[in-house]
Design a protein around this motif. Structure first.
Motif, PDB file in Angstrom:
ATOM      1  N   ASP A  79       0.537   0.874  -9.452  1.00 25.47           N
ATOM      2  CA  ASP A  79       0.086   1.080  -8.081  1.00 25.47           C
ATOM      3  C   ASP A  79       0.120  -0.223  -7.296  1.00 25.47           C
ATOM      4  O   ASP A  79       0.210  -1.322  -7.839  1.00 25.47           O
ATOM      5  CB  ASP A  79      -1.346   1.625  -8.080  1.00 25.47           C
ATOM      6  N   VAL A  80       0.021  -0.077  -5.997  1.00 23.83           N
ATOM      7  CA  VAL A  80      -0.188  -1.196  -5.080  1.00 23.83           C
ATOM      8  C   VAL A  80      -1.674  -1.219  -4.751  1.00 23.83           C
ATOM      9  O   VAL A  80      -2.218  -0.213  -4.296  1.00 23.83           O
ATOM     10  CB  VAL A  80       0.650  -1.010  -3.801  1.00 23.83           C
ATOM     11  N   GLU A  81      -2.327  -2.337  -5.000  1.00 18.92           N
ATOM     12  CA  GLU A  81      -3.791  -2.344  -4.909  1.00 18.92           C
ATOM     13  C   GLU A  81      -4.317  -3.560  -4.169  1.00 18.92           C
ATOM     14  O   GLU A  81      -3.872  -4.691  -4.394  1.00 18.92           O
ATOM     15  CB  GLU A  81      -4.388  -2.315  -6.316  1.00 18.92           C
ATOM     16  N   ASP A  82      -5.281  -3.308  -3.285  1.00 20.33           N
ATOM     17  CA  ASP A  82      -6.073  -4.354  -2.645  1.00 20.33           C
ATOM     18  C   ASP A  82      -7.528  -3.977  -2.865  1.00 20.33           C
ATOM     19  O   ASP A  82      -8.114  -3.224  -2.083  1.00 20.33           O
ATOM     20  CB  ASP A  82      -5.743  -4.456  -1.155  1.00 20.33           C
ATOM     21  N   ALA A  83      -8.111  -4.482  -3.957  1.00 16.58           N
ATOM     22  CA  ALA A  83      -9.473  -4.108  -4.330  1.00 16.58           C
ATOM     23  C   ALA A  83     -10.512  -4.489  -3.278  1.00 16.58           C
ATOM     24  O   ALA A  83     -11.417  -3.698  -2.988  1.00 16.58           O
ATOM     25  CB  ALA A  83      -9.832  -4.713  -5.691  1.00 16.58           C
ATOM     26  N   PRO A  84     -10.440  -5.693  -2.667  1.00 19.73           N
ATOM     27  CA  PRO A  84     -11.435  -6.024  -1.635  1.00 19.73           C
ATOM     28  C   PRO A  84     -11.434  -5.036  -0.468  1.00 19.73           C
ATOM     29  O   PRO A  84     -12.485  -4.762   0.113  1.00 19.73           O
ATOM     30  CB  PRO A  84     -11.007  -7.423  -1.180  1.00 19.73           C
ATOM     31  N   GLU A  85     -10.264  -4.491  -0.128  1.00 25.14           N
ATOM     32  CA  GLU A  85     -10.186  -3.496   0.949  1.00 25.14           C
ATOM     33  C   GLU A  85     -10.504  -2.086   0.446  1.00 25.14           C
ATOM     34  O   GLU A  85     -10.671  -1.161   1.249  1.00 25.14           O
ATOM     35  CB  GLU A  85      -8.797  -3.493   1.599  1.00 25.14           C
ATOM     36  N   GLY A  86     -10.559  -1.911  -0.863  1.00 20.33           N
ATOM     37  CA  GLY A  86     -10.837  -0.588  -1.421  1.00 20.33           C
ATOM     38  C   GLY A  86      -9.674   0.376  -1.256  1.00 20.33           C
ATOM     39  O   GLY A  86      -9.876   1.560  -0.992  1.00 20.33           O
ATOM     40  N   ILE A  87      -8.442  -0.133  -1.427  1.00 21.53           N
ATOM     41  CA  ILE A  87      -7.245   0.687  -1.240  1.00 21.53           C
ATOM     42  C   ILE A  87      -6.336   0.562  -2.457  1.00 21.53           C
ATOM     43  O   ILE A  87      -6.051  -0.555  -2.918  1.00 21.53           O
ATOM     44  CB  ILE A  87      -6.474   0.268   0.032  1.00 21.53           C
ATOM     45  N   MET A  88      -5.895   1.701  -2.973  1.00 16.60           N
ATOM     46  CA  MET A  88      -4.910   1.730  -4.049  1.00 16.60           C
ATOM     47  C   MET A  88      -3.909   2.838  -3.748  1.00 16.60           C
ATOM     48  O   MET A  88      -4.276   4.008  -3.675  1.00 16.60           O
ATOM     49  CB  MET A  88      -5.561   1.953  -5.420  1.00 16.60           C
ATOM     50  N   ARG A  89      -2.650   2.448  -3.548  1.00 13.62           N
ATOM     51  CA  ARG A  89      -1.604   3.392  -3.177  1.00 13.62           C
ATOM     52  C   ARG A  89      -0.455   3.305  -4.173  1.00 13.62           C
ATOM     53  O   ARG A  89      -0.314   2.313  -4.897  1.00 13.62           O
ATOM     54  CB  ARG A  89      -1.075   3.075  -1.778  1.00 13.62           C
ATOM     55  N   ARG A  90       0.385   4.350  -4.176  1.00 15.64           N
ATOM     56  CA  ARG A  90       1.608   4.314  -4.980  1.00 15.64           C
ATOM     57  C   ARG A  90       2.758   4.817  -4.110  1.00 15.64           C
ATOM     58  O   ARG A  90       3.062   6.012  -4.091  1.00 15.64           O
ATOM     59  CB  ARG A  90       1.487   5.149  -6.245  1.00 15.64           C
ATOM     60  N   PRO A  91       3.411   3.916  -3.370  1.00 12.01           N
ATOM     61  CA  PRO A  91       4.518   4.341  -2.512  1.00 12.01           C
ATOM     62  C   PRO A  91       5.621   5.025  -3.311  1.00 12.01           C
ATOM     63  O   PRO A  91       5.849   4.705  -4.482  1.00 12.01           O
ATOM     64  CB  PRO A  91       5.015   3.025  -1.897  1.00 12.01           C
ATOM     65  N   ASP A  92       6.307   5.957  -2.667  1.00 18.05           N
ATOM     66  CA  ASP A  92       7.428   6.615  -3.337  1.00 18.05           C
ATOM     67  C   ASP A  92       8.513   5.613  -3.692  1.00 18.05           C
ATOM     68  O   ASP A  92       9.120   5.692  -4.763  1.00 18.05           O
ATOM     69  CB  ASP A  92       8.000   7.718  -2.436  1.00 18.05           C
ATOM     70  N   VAL A  93       8.785   4.685  -2.786  1.00 21.26           N
ATOM     71  CA  VAL A  93       9.742   3.611  -3.035  1.00 21.26           C
ATOM     72  C   VAL A  93       9.120   2.302  -2.572  1.00 21.26           C
ATOM     73  O   VAL A  93       8.602   2.221  -1.455  1.00 21.26           O
ATOM     74  CB  VAL A  93      11.078   3.834  -2.289  1.00 21.26           C
ATOM     75  N   MET A  94       9.171   1.287  -3.436  1.00 22.70           N
ATOM     76  CA  MET A  94       8.662  -0.034  -3.091  1.00 22.70           C
ATOM     77  C   MET A  94       9.820  -1.015  -3.070  1.00 22.70           C
ATOM     78  O   MET A  94      10.480  -1.218  -4.099  1.00 22.70           O
ATOM     79  CB  MET A  94       7.617  -0.495  -4.115  1.00 22.70           C
ATOM     80  N   VAL A  95      10.106  -1.604  -1.932  1.00 21.27           N
ATOM     81  CA  VAL A  95      11.120  -2.640  -1.835  1.00 21.27           C
ATOM     82  C   VAL A  95      10.434  -3.960  -2.162  1.00 21.27           C
ATOM     83  O   VAL A  95       9.514  -4.388  -1.453  1.00 21.27           O
ATOM     84  CB  VAL A  95      11.755  -2.673  -0.433  1.00 21.27           C
ATOM     85  N   ILE A  96      10.876  -4.589  -3.251  1.00 18.34           N
ATOM     86  CA  ILE A  96      10.160  -5.742  -3.774  1.00 18.34           C
ATOM     87  C   ILE A  96      11.132  -6.636  -4.538  1.00 18.34           C
ATOM     88  O   ILE A  96      12.123  -6.155  -5.099  1.00 18.34           O
ATOM     89  CB  ILE A  96       8.998  -5.276  -4.698  1.00 18.34           C
ATOM     90  N   ALA A  97      10.854  -7.933  -4.541  1.00 21.06           N
ATOM     91  CA  ALA A  97      11.658  -8.848  -5.350  1.00 21.06           C
ATOM     92  C   ALA A  97      11.356  -8.603  -6.821  1.00 21.06           C
ATOM     93  O   ALA A  97      10.189  -8.420  -7.210  1.00 21.06           O
ATOM     94  CB  ALA A  97      11.355 -10.295  -4.975  1.00 21.06           C
ATOM     95  N   GLU A  98      12.385  -8.587  -7.638  1.00 17.23           N
ATOM     96  CA  GLU A  98      12.184  -8.349  -9.065  1.00 17.23           C
ATOM     97  C   GLU A  98      11.218  -9.363  -9.668  1.00 17.23           C
ATOM     98  O   GLU A  98      10.401  -9.028 -10.527  1.00 17.23           O
ATOM     99  CB  GLU A  98      13.529  -8.398  -9.791  1.00 17.23           C
TER     100      GLU A  98
END
Length: 209
Positions: A79-98
């Protein structure tokens, strides 16, 4: 009773950890996808599965054809998570550097170059409303939405400050069949599947949400 700021923060942190534990326990138990938003837990059934997953596949392949080798269009966990903001998401596609995928734990949303979501019939507001709010809040610079209900979508960029928190300042709408630019890369939206009329909720015969 007055709650001091530190106490309030600890309470919010405890509540988030409890929601996180629940989501992780449900991941392999029930169909669909569980995420944590500013409003609480969201359960997205991600249906109809075939059209949704075929869209994910085609977008991933098209993006990776035009991106440099060190950038990937990742699908799946973690997942993509920002615990201080209280948000955890799982985008269908994540564009990210390997390189930013290395290590343990969840992804830092600020390492994403873009998040791509395919709208589901079961909960379209999750993609068109909640994620439009959450992604700029956690620093995802580009959010692209593809909606198989209507054959349309949008790319949201340029995070800026507002009285309600960070929001995207720019929105570029598109219709299926047009080329769409996500970050530095332009891909075709030709031959992306649409949800069939029989798959649309009876309360939404035209697929307008």
């Amino acid at each position: 009773m007055t709650i001091a700021p530190d106490d309030a923060q600890q309470g919010a942190s405890h509540q988030y950890r409890a929601m996180r534990d629940f989501v992780q326990s449900m991941d392999d138990t029930l169909p669909g996808k569980f995420e944590i938003t500013k409003e609480g837990i969201v359960h997205d059934m991600v249906a109809p599965v075939k059209q949704h997953e075929l869209t994910v596949l085609r977008l991933r392949k098209r993006l990776e054809q035009v991106m440099p080798e060190e950038i990937v269009a990742h699908t799946g966990e973690p997942d993509v998570e920002d615990a201080p903001e209280g948000i955890m998401r799982r985008p269908d596609v994540m564009v990210i550097a390997e390189a930013d995928m290395e290590g343990e734990g969840t992804f830092d949303p600020r390492t994403l170059l873009a998040a791509v979501e395919i709208v589901s019939n079961s909960n379209p507001d999750n993609d068109w409303v909640s994620k439009v709010r959450d992604y700029p809040l956690v620093g995802v610079p580009i959010y692209a939405v593809f909606d198989p209900r209507t054959g349309t979508g949008a790319v949201l960029t340029d995070i800026h400050s507002t009285p309600d928190g960070p929001r995207y300042a720019t929105r570029k709408d598109f219709v299926y069949g047009e080329d769409v630019t996500i970050g530095d890369w332009t891909i075709s939206t030709e031959n992306l599947p649409r949800y069939a009329d029989k798959d649309r909720p009876k309360s939404d015969p035209k697929g307008n949400g």
